[in-house]
Design an enzyme around this catalytic site. Sequence first.
Site, PDB file in Angstrom:
ATOM      1  N   LYS A  59       0.824  -1.207   0.000  1.00 30.60           N
ATOM      2  CA  LYS A  59       0.000   0.000   0.000  1.00 30.60           C
ATOM      3  C   LYS A  59       0.867   1.270   0.000  1.00 30.60           C
ATOM      4  O   LYS A  59       0.636   2.179  -0.779  1.00 30.60           O
ATOM      5  CB  LYS A  59      -0.923   0.035   1.234  1.00 30.60           C
ATOM      6  CG  LYS A  59      -1.854  -1.154   1.358  1.00 30.60           C
ATOM      7  CD  LYS A  59      -2.806  -1.000   2.539  1.00 30.60           C
ATOM      8  CE  LYS A  59      -2.112  -0.938   3.889  1.00 30.60           C
ATOM      9  NZ  LYS A  59      -1.499  -2.206   4.339  1.00 30.60           N
TER      10      LYS A  59
ATOM     11  N   ARG B 162      -9.625   0.873   8.717  1.00 30.34           N
ATOM     12  CA  ARG B 162      -9.270  -0.497   9.094  1.00 30.34           C
ATOM     13  C   ARG B 162     -10.408  -1.193   9.821  1.00 30.34           C
ATOM     14  O   ARG B 162     -10.274  -2.367  10.158  1.00 30.34           O
ATOM     15  CB  ARG B 162      -8.052  -0.473  10.012  1.00 30.34           C
ATOM     16  CG  ARG B 162      -6.704  -0.633   9.289  1.00 30.34           C
ATOM     17  CD  ARG B 162      -5.639  -0.437  10.351  1.00 30.34           C
ATOM     18  NE  ARG B 162      -4.387  -1.073  10.137  1.00 30.34           N
ATOM     19  CZ  ARG B 162      -3.326  -0.485   9.600  1.00 30.34           C
ATOM     20  NH1 ARG B 162      -3.404   0.725   9.105  1.00 30.34           N
ATOM     21  NH2 ARG B 162      -2.178  -1.122   9.543  1.00 30.34           N
TER      22      ARG B 162
ATOM     23  N   ARG C  78      12.191  -4.928   5.293  1.00 25.34           N
ATOM     24  CA  ARG C  78      12.078  -3.567   4.760  1.00 25.34           C
ATOM     25  C   ARG C  78      12.716  -2.501   5.653  1.00 25.34           C
ATOM     26  O   ARG C  78      12.783  -2.641   6.869  1.00 25.34           O
ATOM     27  CB  ARG C  78      10.628  -3.232   4.415  1.00 25.34           C
ATOM     28  CG  ARG C  78       9.678  -3.153   5.557  1.00 25.34           C
ATOM     29  CD  ARG C  78       8.252  -2.963   5.030  1.00 25.34           C
ATOM     30  NE  ARG C  78       7.325  -2.774   6.132  1.00 25.34           N
ATOM     31  CZ  ARG C  78       6.022  -2.606   5.993  1.00 25.34           C
ATOM     32  NH1 ARG C  78       5.478  -2.607   4.786  1.00 25.34           N
ATOM     33  NH2 ARG C  78       5.257  -2.433   7.045  1.00 25.34           N
TER      34      ARG C  78
ATOM     35  N   ARG D 152      11.174  -0.011  10.979  1.00 20.69           N
ATOM     36  CA  ARG D 152      10.058   0.142  11.903  1.00 20.69           C
ATOM     37  C   ARG D 152      10.160  -0.871  13.039  1.00 20.69           C
ATOM     38  O   ARG D 152      10.480  -2.027  12.811  1.00 20.69           O
ATOM     39  CB  ARG D 152       8.736  -0.044  11.158  1.00 20.69           C
ATOM     40  CG  ARG D 152       8.333   1.178  10.377  1.00 20.69           C
ATOM     41  CD  ARG D 152       7.151   0.924   9.490  1.00 20.69           C
ATOM     42  NE  ARG D 152       6.023   0.282  10.173  1.00 20.69           N
ATOM     43  CZ  ARG D 152       4.832   0.112   9.614  1.00 20.69           C
ATOM     44  NH1 ARG D 152       4.620   0.544   8.377  1.00 20.69           N
ATOM     45  NH2 ARG D 152       3.870  -0.482  10.272  1.00 20.69           N
TER      46      ARG D 152
ATOM     47  N   ARG E   1      -0.559  -8.183  13.521  1.00 17.02           N
ATOM     48  CA  ARG E   1      -1.122  -7.207  12.570  1.00 17.02           C
ATOM     49  C   ARG E   1      -1.970  -7.920  11.522  1.00 17.02           C
ATOM     50  O   ARG E   1      -3.011  -7.428  11.098  1.00 17.02           O
ATOM     51  CB  ARG E   1       0.005  -6.381  11.935  1.00 17.02           C
ATOM     52  CG  ARG E   1       0.582  -5.363  12.939  1.00 17.02           C
ATOM     53  CD  ARG E   1       1.989  -4.925  12.592  1.00 17.02           C
ATOM     54  NE  ARG E   1       2.080  -4.175  11.359  1.00 17.02           N
ATOM     55  CZ  ARG E   1       3.218  -4.012  10.682  1.00 17.02           C
ATOM     56  NH1 ARG E   1       4.356  -4.526  11.118  1.00 17.02           N
ATOM     57  NH2 ARG E   1       3.215  -3.320   9.560  1.00 17.02           N
TER      58      ARG E   1
HETATM   59  P1  AMP Z   1       0.684   0.886   9.159  1.00 20.72           P
HETATM   60  O1  AMP Z   1       1.828   1.810   8.958  1.00 20.72           O
HETATM   61  O2  AMP Z   1      -0.511   1.232   8.338  1.00 20.72           O
HETATM   62  O3  AMP Z   1       1.078  -0.570   9.033  1.00 20.72           O
HETATM   63  O4  AMP Z   1       0.228   1.070  10.690  1.00 20.72           O
HETATM   64  C1  AMP Z   1       1.100   0.792  11.770  1.00 20.72           C
HETATM   65  C2  AMP Z   1       0.314   0.641  13.063  1.00 20.72           C
HETATM   66  O5  AMP Z   1      -0.366   1.879  13.372  1.00 20.72           O
HETATM   67  C3  AMP Z   1      -0.802  -0.404  13.044  1.00 20.72           C
HETATM   68  O6  AMP Z   1      -0.323  -1.704  13.343  1.00 20.72           O
HETATM   69  C4  AMP Z   1      -1.751   0.138  14.119  1.00 20.72           C
HETATM   70  O7  AMP Z   1      -1.261  -0.127  15.424  1.00 20.72           O
HETATM   71  C5  AMP Z   1      -1.665   1.634  13.888  1.00 20.72           C
HETATM   72  N1  AMP Z   1      -2.654   2.106  12.874  1.00 20.72           N
HETATM   73  C6  AMP Z   1      -2.398   2.663  11.668  1.00 20.72           C
HETATM   74  N2  AMP Z   1      -3.517   2.982  11.011  1.00 20.72           N
HETATM   75  C7  AMP Z   1      -4.533   2.607  11.826  1.00 20.72           C
HETATM   76  C8  AMP Z   1      -5.947   2.635  11.718  1.00 20.72           C
HETATM   77  N3  AMP Z   1      -6.553   3.122  10.606  1.00 20.72           N
HETATM   78  N4  AMP Z   1      -6.685   2.152  12.751  1.00 20.72           N
HETATM   79  C9  AMP Z   1      -6.103   1.684  13.873  1.00 20.72           C
HETATM   80  N5  AMP Z   1      -4.777   1.590  14.034  1.00 20.72           N
HETATM   81  C10 AMP Z   1      -3.992   2.052  13.030  1.00 20.72           C
END
Ligand code: AMP
Length: 217
Positions: free
Chosen positions: A14, A88, A127, A161, A172
Site C-alpha cells: 500500500k 481499518r 524492509r 520500523r 497485525r
Molecule cells: P501501518 O503503517 O498502516 O502498518 O500502521 C502501523 C500501526 O499503526 C498499526 O499496526 C496500528 O497499530 C496503527 N494504525 C495505523 N492505522 C490505523 C488505523 N486506521 N486504525 C487503527 N490503528 C492504526
Amino acid sequence: MLNIILLGPPGAGKGTQAARLQAARGMVQLSTGDMLREAVAAGTPIGRKAKAVMERGELVSDAIVSALIGERLDAAAEQGAIFDGFPRTRAQAEALDLLLTERGRKLDQVIELDVDEDALVERIVGRFSCAKCGTGYHDVFRPTKVPAVCDVCGSTEFKRRKDDNEQTVRTRMAEYRAKTEPILPYYEERRLLHRVDGMAPIDQVAAEIDVILDGAV
Ligand code: AMP
C-alpha cells in the site's frame, strides 16, 4: 480529483503504491500509520497513547485515527487523497464517509491488494527506509544500488520500523483478518471495490491501478 482507498494486509504494498501515485499524479497520501509514527516520535498525547498499542501490532482507537484523518483531509482537497492504512474497521469506514460527505466529496475507488500471507512476513521483516527522504527499500527485493547509500538523496542513514518483526506482523495480520477484511463487502455492495494481484511486480501492480483509476475497468 479522485479519493481512493488502498486496502490490504501489512506488507501488501500500500505504501509503495501510494508513494508512486503521489509522485505520478500529485495525489496526497494520507497514511494513518505515518501520522501515528510522527505523533510517537514527537511525544504528543496521541503518540504516548498509541505507542504501546502499535508495538503490539494492535489497532489504535477508531476515534483517534478518524480525528487524524479529519485534520489532514482539507489539505488533500485539490489533488485528491489516497487513504493508506485507513479505514481499518467498519466504524472507520463510516467515519470516512461522513468526513467526505461533510466536505461535498466522495469516495471514487477502493483497491484491495491481494497477497499471499506467507510471503508477507518475508516482505515485511526485510524492509527499511531512508531516514532523510523516506524512500522505501528491502534487503532482498529492493536493495540500495550502492550499499548503504540512498539512491534518491545520498543519505547513509536508514531506519526500520519497530513493529516490523515476525511476532508483531502475525498480530497485525490477525487484526487485518478480524477487523479490516469484514469491511470489504461494505464497498463491494457499492461497486467501489477492485482487487489487484499484490504479488505481481511493483510496476505491474502500478499499471493495474492506473487502469482502474483511469476508469477503464
Ligand atoms: P501501518 O503503517 O498502516 O502498518 O500502521 C502501523 C500501526 O499503526 C498499526 O499496526 C496500528 O497499530 C496503527 N494504525 C495505523 N492505522 C490505523 C488505523 N486506521 N486504525 C487503527 N490503528 C492504526
